[in-house]
Write a protein that holds these residues in place. Structure first.
Motif, mmCIF file in Angstrom:
data_model
loop_
_atom_site.group_PDB
_atom_site.id
_atom_site.type_symbol
_atom_site.label_atom_id
_atom_site.label_comp_id
_atom_site.label_asym_id
_atom_site.label_seq_id
_atom_site.Cartn_x
_atom_site.Cartn_y
_atom_site.Cartn_z
ATOM 1 N N GLN A 177 -25.004 -40.666 -5.140
ATOM 2 C CA GLN A 177 -24.686 -40.688 -6.568
ATOM 3 C C GLN A 177 -23.214 -41.010 -6.805
ATOM 4 O O GLN A 177 -22.858 -41.694 -7.771
ATOM 5 N N ASP A 178 -22.330 -40.487 -5.930
ATOM 6 C CA ASP A 178 -20.897 -40.814 -5.969
ATOM 7 C C ASP A 178 -20.267 -40.468 -7.319
ATOM 8 O O ASP A 178 -19.448 -41.232 -7.843
ATOM 9 N N THR A 179 -20.646 -39.334 -7.880
ATOM 10 C CA THR A 179 -20.102 -38.898 -9.173
ATOM 11 C C THR A 179 -19.358 -37.574 -9.047
ATOM 12 O O THR A 179 -18.274 -37.401 -9.606
ATOM 13 N N TYR A 180 -19.935 -36.637 -8.310
ATOM 14 C CA TYR A 180 -19.338 -35.319 -8.130
ATOM 15 C C TYR A 180 -18.775 -35.164 -6.717
ATOM 16 O O TYR A 180 -19.228 -35.814 -5.769
ATOM 17 N N GLY A 181 -17.798 -34.282 -6.592
ATOM 18 C CA GLY A 181 -17.310 -33.844 -5.299
ATOM 19 C C GLY A 181 -17.390 -32.331 -5.251
ATOM 20 O O GLY A 181 -17.472 -31.665 -6.292
ATOM 21 N N VAL A 182 -17.369 -31.751 -4.053
ATOM 22 C CA VAL A 182 -17.461 -30.303 -3.887
ATOM 23 C C VAL A 182 -16.318 -29.834 -2.996
ATOM 24 O O VAL A 182 -16.095 -30.389 -1.913
ATOM 25 N N LEU A 183 -15.599 -28.826 -3.451
ATOM 26 C CA LEU A 183 -14.555 -28.192 -2.658
ATOM 27 C C LEU A 183 -15.012 -26.788 -2.291
ATOM 28 O O LEU A 183 -15.251 -25.961 -3.175
ATOM 29 N N LEU A 184 -15.147 -26.518 -0.998
ATOM 30 C CA LEU A 184 -15.518 -25.197 -0.504
ATOM 31 C C LEU A 184 -14.290 -24.521 0.078
ATOM 32 O O LEU A 184 -13.694 -25.014 1.047
ATOM 33 N N CYS A 185 -13.888 -23.405 -0.519
ATOM 34 C CA CYS A 185 -12.734 -22.636 -0.056
ATOM 35 C C CYS A 185 -13.228 -21.422 0.724
ATOM 36 O O CYS A 185 -13.986 -20.614 0.189
ATOM 37 N N VAL A 209 -25.835 -24.427 -1.211
ATOM 38 C CA VAL A 209 -27.058 -25.060 -1.708
ATOM 39 C C VAL A 209 -27.205 -24.829 -3.210
ATOM 40 O O VAL A 209 -27.557 -25.743 -3.969
ATOM 41 N N HIS A 210 -26.935 -23.610 -3.656
ATOM 42 C CA HIS A 210 -27.030 -23.286 -5.080
ATOM 43 C C HIS A 210 -26.109 -24.179 -5.903
ATOM 44 O O HIS A 210 -26.488 -24.670 -6.982
ATOM 45 N N THR A 211 -24.907 -24.421 -5.407
ATOM 46 C CA THR A 211 -23.953 -25.287 -6.106
ATOM 47 C C THR A 211 -24.482 -26.711 -6.210
ATOM 48 O O THR A 211 -24.423 -27.341 -7.272
ATOM 49 N N LEU A 212 -25.018 -27.227 -5.113
ATOM 50 C CA LEU A 212 -25.535 -28.597 -5.112
ATOM 51 C C LEU A 212 -26.784 -28.717 -5.973
ATOM 52 O O LEU A 212 -26.994 -29.734 -6.646
ATOM 53 N N MET A 213 -27.614 -27.684 -5.975
ATOM 54 C CA MET A 213 -28.794 -27.703 -6.835
ATOM 55 C C MET A 213 -28.397 -27.718 -8.298
ATOM 56 O O MET A 213 -29.045 -28.350 -9.134
ATOM 57 N N ASP A 214 -27.305 -27.003 -8.604
ATOM 58 C CA ASP A 214 -26.823 -26.983 -9.982
ATOM 59 C C ASP A 214 -26.332 -28.370 -10.405
ATOM 60 O O ASP A 214 -26.534 -28.794 -11.541
ATOM 61 N N ILE A 215 -25.693 -29.075 -9.487
ATOM 62 C CA ILE A 215 -25.288 -30.459 -9.762
ATOM 63 C C ILE A 215 -26.514 -31.349 -9.898
ATOM 64 O O ILE A 215 -26.576 -32.234 -10.752
ATOM 65 N N ASP A 216 -27.500 -31.120 -9.016
ATOM 66 C CA ASP A 216 -28.738 -31.902 -8.976
ATOM 67 C C ASP A 216 -28.456 -33.406 -8.884
ATOM 68 O O ASP A 216 -28.911 -34.196 -9.722
ATOM 69 N N PRO A 217 -27.727 -33.839 -7.854
ATOM 70 C CA PRO A 217 -27.422 -35.275 -7.733
ATOM 71 C C PRO A 217 -28.689 -36.085 -7.493
ATOM 72 O O PRO A 217 -29.628 -35.614 -6.841
ATOM 73 N N GLN A 218 -28.707 -37.303 -8.023
ATOM 74 C CA GLN A 218 -29.879 -38.174 -7.915
ATOM 75 C C GLN A 218 -29.493 -39.491 -7.247
ATOM 76 O O GLN A 218 -28.358 -39.946 -7.364
ATOM 77 N N TYR A 219 -30.451 -40.068 -6.540
ATOM 78 C CA TYR A 219 -30.212 -41.399 -5.992
ATOM 79 C C TYR A 219 -30.080 -42.390 -7.142
ATOM 80 O O TYR A 219 -30.831 -42.316 -8.120
ATOM 81 N N PRO A 220 -29.137 -43.312 -7.070
ATOM 82 C CA PRO A 220 -28.945 -44.260 -8.178
ATOM 83 C C PRO A 220 -30.168 -45.141 -8.401
ATOM 84 O O PRO A 220 -30.860 -45.519 -7.453
ATOM 85 N N ASP A 221 -30.439 -45.446 -9.657
ATOM 86 C CA ASP A 221 -31.478 -46.416 -10.018
ATOM 87 C C ASP A 221 -30.837 -47.794 -9.942
ATOM 88 O O ASP A 221 -29.872 -48.078 -10.655
ATOM 89 N N VAL A 222 -31.364 -48.655 -9.085
ATOM 90 C CA VAL A 222 -30.712 -49.958 -8.850
ATOM 91 C C VAL A 222 -30.887 -50.914 -10.019
ATOM 92 O O VAL A 222 -30.208 -51.937 -10.092
ATOM 93 N N GLY A 223 -31.791 -50.630 -10.929
ATOM 94 C CA GLY A 223 -31.980 -51.516 -12.076
ATOM 95 C C GLY A 223 -33.036 -52.587 -11.802
ATOM 96 O O GLY A 223 -33.380 -52.907 -10.653
ATOM 97 N N GLU A 224 -33.548 -53.192 -12.879
ATOM 98 C CA GLU A 224 -34.662 -54.138 -12.771
ATOM 99 C C GLU A 224 -34.286 -55.397 -12.004
ATOM 100 O O GLU A 224 -35.048 -55.884 -11.160
#
Length: 335
Positions: free
Chosen positions: A64-72, A266-281
């Protein structure tokens, strides 16, 4: 991921979360030996499930390349930070994870503001960055050893008694800035008991292959146990926010601590719920053209699309049927 499973994970990590605005006292509020009624043999499978889920969600995060995650990760010496990273992240793609450890600041780092060196190691979009010790060292070690403030070259009028409250506020604002820009901040404190730390120190001394992990300085720091417990309690109280809450993970049982860390991530990533990009028609049409060309190259006796032949649902997803296998001796048409 079903909503029911997501709710179970949220319920599991709920007791570990520091409620924003609460006043924490570690020895009163969090038990280092808590294990939620689990047995170690059950924990092995739970950790395996958590690692598998992390691998799935990390791939989606990167795509998805939209969110990043920082784990401290914060803990006292022998708290299990290295082992937690090694076990919890064992199934993920190493290209999507970056681990940074922060030691004594260099001369260059001391010539900048105290958050500068941490900002240099933040995740990119699609990436998980892990801080093995983090910017919270600036209100922990530096607080327990205030002589470090002198090395930070601060103006005299900024080293007053309100410096820790000011730093809590600055860190909260910085983390809010990160989350507002798509970077989730996950904060885990591995809560180790004093007796378990003693046992782990002795193990490092008794086993020659572990000697390198022990330093006499570790024992000197242990003498400041009460000071660190106070600093941790103050930090948790002041910096657990709605946008970046703290989780206090029981660390006396390594296997349980690792399950908790995996569940929190996992809970954090589920909350983001990233999706594979739709490549378009248009892009999908190009894929189908490429697919047809590749199918035409199938050797005699081989399926046109081996993957679709084994997974018919994949062929349906592209809007085409898998072509039937060719009979032996039947070559590619020259038309």
């Amino acid at each position: 991921m079903s909503d029911e499973r997501a709710e179970r994970i949220a319920d599991f990590i709920g007791p570990l979360r520091v409620k924003p605005g609460s006043k924490v006292r570690l020895e009163r509020d969090f038990d280092p030996r808590y294990k939620a009624g689990l047995k170690k043999r059950d924990g092995i499978e739970l950790l395996r499930t958590g690692v598998s889920l992390l691998a799935e969600y990390q791939e989606r995060l990167a795509a998805q390349d939209t969110y990043g995650v920082l784990l401290c990760l914060q803990a006292l010496d022998a708290g299990g930070k290295d082992g937690t990273i090694r076990h919890v992240m064992s199934g993920v793609n190493p290209q999507g994870v970056r681990v940074s450890s922060f030691k004594v600041p260099s001369a260059e780092e001391l010539d900048h503001d105290y958050l500068w060196r941490y900002a240099q190691r933040l995740p990119t979009r699609g990436e998980i960055a892990i801080f093995n010790r983090s910017h919270y060292e600036e209100v922990l070690v530096v607080r327990v050893h205030p002589e470090n403030l002198v090395r930070q070259k601060l103006p005299d009028d900024t080293r007053g008694p309100d410096i820790w409250q000011r730093r809590y506020r600055e860190i909260n604002h910085w983390e809010r800035y990160l989350t507002d820009n798509g970077f989730k901040v996950v904060k885990i404190f591995l809560n180790l008991s004093k007796e378990e730390q003693r046992t782990r120190f002795l193990k490092r001394i008794d086993r020659p292959e572990k000697n390198w992990k022990f330093s006499a300085a570790d024992v000197r720091e242990r003498r400041r146990w009460d000071d660190y417990q106070h600093a941790f309690s103050e930090m948790l109280s002041a910096t657990s926010t709605k946008w970046a809450p703290w989780y206090v993970v029981p660390a006396d049982r390594k296997w349980f601590g690792r399950i908790c860390a995996a569940a929190i991530l996992v809970h954090t990533l589920m909350d983001i719920d990233p999706q594979y990009p739709d490549v378009g028609e248009e892009a999908r049409k190009e894929l189908l053209v490429a697919k047809r060309d590749l199918e035409q190259e199938a050797p005699a006796g081989a399926p046109a699309d081996p993957y679709a032949d084994r997974h018919p649902s994949a062929a349906r997803a592209t809007g085409r049927r898998a072509r039937p296998k060719k009979k032996r001796g039947q070559g590619v048409s020259s038309k």
